[in-house]
Every structure is written in C-alpha cells, then in structure tokens.
Motif scaffolding. Structure first.
Motif, mmCIF file in Angstrom:
data_model
loop_
_atom_site.group_PDB
_atom_site.id
_atom_site.type_symbol
_atom_site.label_atom_id
_atom_site.label_comp_id
_atom_site.label_asym_id
_atom_site.label_seq_id
_atom_site.Cartn_x
_atom_site.Cartn_y
_atom_site.Cartn_z
ATOM 1 N N LEU A 276 0.824 -1.202 0.000
ATOM 2 C CA LEU A 276 0.000 0.000 0.000
ATOM 3 C C LEU A 276 0.860 1.255 0.000
ATOM 4 O O LEU A 276 0.559 2.235 -0.712
ATOM 5 N N MET A 277 1.936 1.255 0.770
ATOM 6 C CA MET A 277 2.819 2.415 0.805
ATOM 7 C C MET A 277 3.522 2.607 -0.538
ATOM 8 O O MET A 277 3.731 3.750 -0.979
ATOM 9 N N THR A 280 1.144 4.198 -2.829
ATOM 10 C CA THR A 280 1.026 5.607 -2.439
ATOM 11 C C THR A 280 2.161 6.436 -3.021
ATOM 12 O O THR A 280 1.950 7.558 -3.507
ATOM 13 N N CYS A 283 1.485 7.009 -6.778
ATOM 14 C CA CYS A 283 0.467 8.049 -6.989
ATOM 15 C C CYS A 283 1.008 9.433 -6.618
ATOM 16 O O CYS A 283 0.724 10.433 -7.307
ATOM 17 N N PHE A 284 1.791 9.508 -5.542
ATOM 18 C CA PHE A 284 2.311 10.792 -5.077
ATOM 19 C C PHE A 284 3.236 11.424 -6.113
ATOM 20 O O PHE A 284 3.096 12.614 -6.453
#
Length: 302
Positions: A276-277, A280, A283-284
C-alpha cells in the motif's frame, strides 16, 4: 496523430478539446508505443539487462545456506536487488526530457489534456515493466532458493514490479522538473543514495537521531525491503517455525524466522501494508509530475 483542438471557449478563451479523455488516452498510447518500439536499442538493452542480472545474482547467491550467516547474506541480496532495480530506471530520463518539449508545446495549444498524457504514458510503461519484473524474478528467485510457496513467489514478482513503477514515477517527476539531463541525473542519483542510506539496511530506525527519522519513512527502499523480508520469513502457517540456527536438546531451535523479523523490527508489520505504501509513492510522484507540468503549460500560455 495528435488530437486536434476545438474552437476556443467564449468565456475563458481557452481551447475546447475536440476529443474525450478515453479517445485522447488511446491516441497518445499508440504514439507512446511507437516511440518505445522506435527506441528498440533501449528496449532490448533493458530486457537483456533484467535477464542477465537475474541469472548473475541467482548463480552468485545459489549456495547461501539456511543458517544465521545465510540470513545475513540474503539481507544483502535483497538490498542489492532494490538498488539495481531503482537505479536502472534512470535510463528513461532522456526519454521524459525529450517528450516534455513536445508535450508543453502541444498542450499549451490545447491539443490534449495533461491528465490524458500522463495516463497514456503510465499505461504504456506498466506492461513493459511487468515483463522486466518477470524476466528478472524467474531465474533469480529459484536459483537463490527463496521461499518456495507460490504465494511468496507471486508477492516477490509484485514487489519487483511496483519497485520499477515507483522508480519510473520518480524519474517522470524529475523529468518534468529539471532543465536538462545532467542536473536530473545528479539529483536523482543523490536522492537514491540518501534513500538507500536511510532504508534501515545500514542503521536501524531506532538508532537514527530523531531529526533524521523522517528520511527513513520517505525512503523508496524502506517499504520494498520490509516487504521482501516479511515475505521471505513470514509467509504460510508454519513459517515462524523455520529454523536457521543450531538445535538444542529436545528439538528447540535457537534462531527461527520469527526471530529474524523480531531483530529487524518487522514482527508486527503486514506485508500488504508495504504494498500500500509503494502504491502511495507511485500516486504521489505522478501527482507531483502533473502539478509541475500544469505549471509549465500555464506559464507558456501566459
């Protein structure tokens, strides 16, 4: 072909787009695919590089034993694997810089949306990087003799794939930001070195000064390294009982896979949280890339 801009909107005097998002993404994806195949030297080199690196690393670590020394050597294997995967994607920086010039000129004239460009660019790299992940993983995983469970192998492939996508997004952001290749290569190399230093491989998080710990959490190495270690030593119902140390009388093991994770501070972390990280981070950095490109286009329009 590039989507043709429509007439200017009377209220904003900005060009109205002649096509919808999906049509723009489809057209731009075909153009990106052609550009990739035209640079077949880079495509072939990256493919052979992934395959050769997998075989070379696999044959180098194939005699690592299931003992405490083997655990330490596998930790080095995971760290070097991530270094290779993250650093190899810097080769795509010249492509991003070259495309940026065409992109700013076309989007400032209303040829297509910035979001369509980024979606198409990302969609083209996804299958290519998945192919590289498979070519690297298949030989190295079984030659090294990692966790033989099918779930562990599938998770390893997924981690490698997301690492390549993370690095690609990171390079795309700096490809939109920096003015030239020399500066971009210097900044990316420096960031990668700092991320590796604070990954937890050289020094544990609890031993870092408090004012440096934020670097540990934003490191691109931390989460895939944690995920690979948890996947290797905590997959399956009986993985906690895997023995890596000498046996005491009565069949008691002195060093199990659970002890490995405890020493590394990973005994209470889920490997899915590491995934999940990583998503993230992808996407970031894509969002940052969008913001930088939006700024450049607006400045050119003014």
């Amino acid at each position: 072909p590039v989507p043709v801009p429509g007439p200017a909107h009377p209220a904003t005097m900005m060009p109205a787009f002649a096509r919808g998002h999906l049509s723009e993404v489809a057209i731009l994806s075909r153009r990106f695919a052609k550009n990739v195949f035209r640079t077949y030297e880079l495509f072939t080199a990256r493919t052979l590089q992934a395959l050769f690196a997998g075989v070379a690393l696999g044959t180098l670590y194939m005699n690592v034993g299931n003992n405490e020394r083997g655990v330490a050597e596998r930790l080095g294997f995971f760290a070097f694997t991530l270094t290779f995967l993250l650093s190899s994607t810097v080769e795509a920086l010249p492509i991003f810089l070259q495309e940026r010039q065409v992109f700013v000129r076309e989007t400032s004239r209303g040829a297509y949306r910035i979001s369509s460009y980024l979606v198409a660019n990302f969609a083209i790299f996804v299958p290519f990087l998945l192919l590289l992940a498979l070519l690297f993983t298949i030989p190295v995983y079984w030659l090294v003799g990692l966790n033989p469970e099918p779930e562990a192998f599938a998770f390893f492939v997924l981690i490698v794939w997301l690492v390549l996508l993370t690095a690609n997004s990171f390079v795309a952001f700096f490809g939109a930001l920096v003015p030239d290749y020399i500066m971009g290569n210097s900044i990316i190399s420096g960031c990668m070195g700092a991320f590796f230093l604070f990954s937890g491989y050289f020094i544990a998080k609890q031993d870092m000064p408090p004012y440096w710990r934020f670097m540990h959490y934003i490191s691109l190495f931390k989460y895939p390294l944690d995920g690979l270690l948890i996947n290797e030593y905590n997959t399956g119902p009986f993985s906690d009982h895997k023995c890596f140390g000498p046996m005491l009388p009565g069949g008691v093991c002195t060093f199990t896979s659970h002890d490995v994770l405890t020493q590394l501070g990973l005994q209470d972390i889920s490997k899915w949280c590491t995934l999940l990280m990583m998503v993230t981070f992808i996407c970031f950095y894509r969002l940052l890339c969008y913001m930088v490109l939006r700024f450049k286009v607006c400045r050119r329009e003014r």
